[in-house]
Design an enzyme around this catalytic site. Structure first.
Site, PDB file in Angstrom:
ATOM      1  N   CYS A  75       0.799  -1.235   0.000  1.00 50.42           N
ATOM      2  CA  CYS A  75       0.000   0.000   0.000  1.00 50.42           C
ATOM      3  C   CYS A  75       0.830   1.282   0.000  1.00 50.42           C
ATOM      4  O   CYS A  75       0.731   2.110  -0.904  1.00 50.42           O
ATOM      5  CB  CYS A  75      -0.929   0.003   1.207  1.00 50.42           C
ATOM      6  N   HIS A 144      -1.453   1.920  17.925  1.00 54.15           N
ATOM      7  CA  HIS A 144      -2.045   1.996  19.264  1.00 54.15           C
ATOM      8  C   HIS A 144      -1.896   3.385  19.887  1.00 54.15           C
ATOM      9  O   HIS A 144      -2.149   3.545  21.082  1.00 54.15           O
ATOM     10  CB  HIS A 144      -1.403   0.937  20.168  1.00 54.15           C
TER      11      HIS A 144
END
Length: 490
Positions: A75, A144
């Site tokens: 990507c 995160h």
């Protein structure tokens, strides 16, 4: 009297000459739609079992590139190639962090110029929504971590937006499930698919479509031409979509991969072990190169992929309808681009990250206002999109580019001058695609170093014929060498 006649005649000529002058042309707007992991699995590419009415209609009105290949089958690196128009020159250019390393972390004078930046510098108002570079909302931070204020493409955007909804951050939304959880927060204790009992806005891409529609309304009021980039997440894993899109398909009738083996005379080193899929810990099976998925599980995964494709097709349809509703379509170029392909069990592989056609062949269609649709069969590369946008918008580029504008090809799809090749890079391999062949040279210890696939009689790349066709390899090598940027060392 004669003088009066001369005066009247002169006035008439002047008036006529002014009336014949062309009105200054308004620069075209651009709606650029990037779709993650979208291989040419659409009706317009001959896949009659796929429900993709909106993209099929757009394709009928566009230059549909039947043989478009990405430069890097992952990507972030594919998107870096798209926005810079440069072939990869070092291994870092093959990383998902290519834009972070080469743009976000570099001072202004050392960064490559993106095509959005060139448009912005030439009077365009630029807006990005969703995943245009690698990070899902265009800001640099970890999976995160809370969203940062460090933009991934400084200098490219007037606005960079995402509506993360109940998922909270771009990364969570990217891997989101219908209940608001996400793969990261669930420590990967999730399935790689989900049919949610929700509406379109029950997943992040529905929110992206809503935000893009609202932005189109405001952009209409601008006194500048606009570039609106909209990046949809699906059909990237997890294969999540509202149940209504799953219901479009009868799973038993979904076709399996036409060739689900390691190609003859090839190597496992040329493929990959489906690690992206198998990290979803609740997947019923863990297929890899030594263990093929059962037909039932393969159909389940393919069903999820197709449902996600149909879900995105519907979101794109809403966006195109709004473009018409706002009376912007007559002066807006529409581009739909898939950032790479995806093996759906092909060559015993699930995922991208190879230099086989399944990972490199992706969607590209470009609709120009006032032009009719056509199919272009010549080979093109993602590297060619940057110069094409520059020519279509009549913006002079100051950047160093490795591709060529495809406008002349769009004007004449049979043009004999066209290069008709595409280069791709991954797994320590450099791959050349021509209309008939894929030739890949690997810089690795595992044999074979050379792989040749003849697409004329082997469209699924089932047999490496490099040893059988040494003359073909010899003929193609001078063309292959043009794509050898020195990224891999012998």
């Amino acid at each position: 009297m004669r003088n009066l006649i001369h005066v009247l005649f002169f006035a008439l000529v002047v008036s006529f000459s002014f009336s014949c002058k062309e009105e200054p042309r308004t620069p075209p707007n651009i709606l650029f739609i990037a779709v993650d992991d979208l291989r040419p699995e659409l009706g317009c590419y001959g896949k009659s079992y796929v429900h993709s009415p909106n993209l099929d209609q757009l394709a009928a009105e566009s230059s549909l590139f039947e043989n478009h290949y990405v430069t890097v089958p992952t990507c972030g690196a594919s998107r870096y190639n798209l926005i810079t128009g440069q072939l990869p020159k070092n291994p870092g250019d093959l990383s998902n962090q290519a834009s972070v390393s080469n743009i976000a972390n570099k001072p202004a004078g050392e960064r490559p110029t993106t095509f959005m930046q060139e448009l912005k510098q030439n009077g365009y108002y630029t807006v990005g929504i969703g995943k245009i570079s690698h990070h899902p909302d265009g800001y640099v931070y970890g999976y995160h971590e809370p969203k940062s204020d460090k933009i991934e493409l400084p200098g490219s955007w007037d606005e960079m937006l995402l509506k993360a909804g109940k998922w909270g951050t771009g990364h969570n939304a990217f891997f989101g499930y219908a209940d608001g959880t996400n793969r990261n927060g669930m420590a990967k204790e999730v399935k790689p698919y989900e049919a949610g009992e929700v509406g379109d806005d029950g997943y992040p891409d529905g929110l992206t479509a809503e935000l893009a529609i609202e932005k189109l309304k405001s952009l209409k009021q601008q006194d500048k031409p606009f570039f609106l980039g909209v990046g949809f997440f699906k059909p990237h894993l997890p294969f999540t979509a509202p149940k209504g899109y799953w219901d479009l398909y009868d799973e038993e009738n979904i076709p399996l991969a036409p060739f689900a083996e390691i190609p003859e005379n090839s190597s496992k080193a040329s493929l990959q072990n489906s690690g992206e899929l198998n990290q979803y810990k609740l997947g019923e099976e863990k297929p890899h190169l030594d263990r093929v998925a059962s037909d039932a599980y393969a159909r389940k995964l393919r069903h999820g992929y197709l449902a996600a494709v149909s879900y995105i097709d519907a979101q794109i349809g809403k966006l195109l309808d709004e473009l018409e509703e706002q009376e912007l379509a007559e002066n807006t170029i529409v581009v739909v681009w898939g950032d790479h392909g995806w093996h759906l069990g092909d060559q015993k592989t699930w995922g991208k990250h190879t230099v086989f056609d399944n990972a490199l062949h992706s969607v590209l269609m470009i609709k120009r206002p006032g032009e009719s649709g056509q199919r272009i069969s010549q080979v093109v590369s993602t590297t060619d999109i940057y110069p094409t946008i520059m020519e279509l918008t009549n913006v002079p580029s100051q950047a160093t580019l490795d591709g060529e504008s495809m406008v002349s090809l769009m004007e004449n799809p049979a043009a004999k001058h066209w290069r008709n090749t595409a280069y791709s890079y991954f797994r320590r391999g450099i791959s050349l695609r021509t209309p008939q062949y894929r030739l890949t040279k690997y810089f690795r210890d595992q044999p074979p170093a050379m792989e040749l696939y003849n697409h004329q009689n082997d469209p699924y790349e089932s047999k490496n014929v490099a040893n059988e066709k040494p003359k073909v390899v010899k003929q193609l090598m001078p063309i292959w060498k043009k794509g050898n940027t020195g990224i891999f060392k012998e």
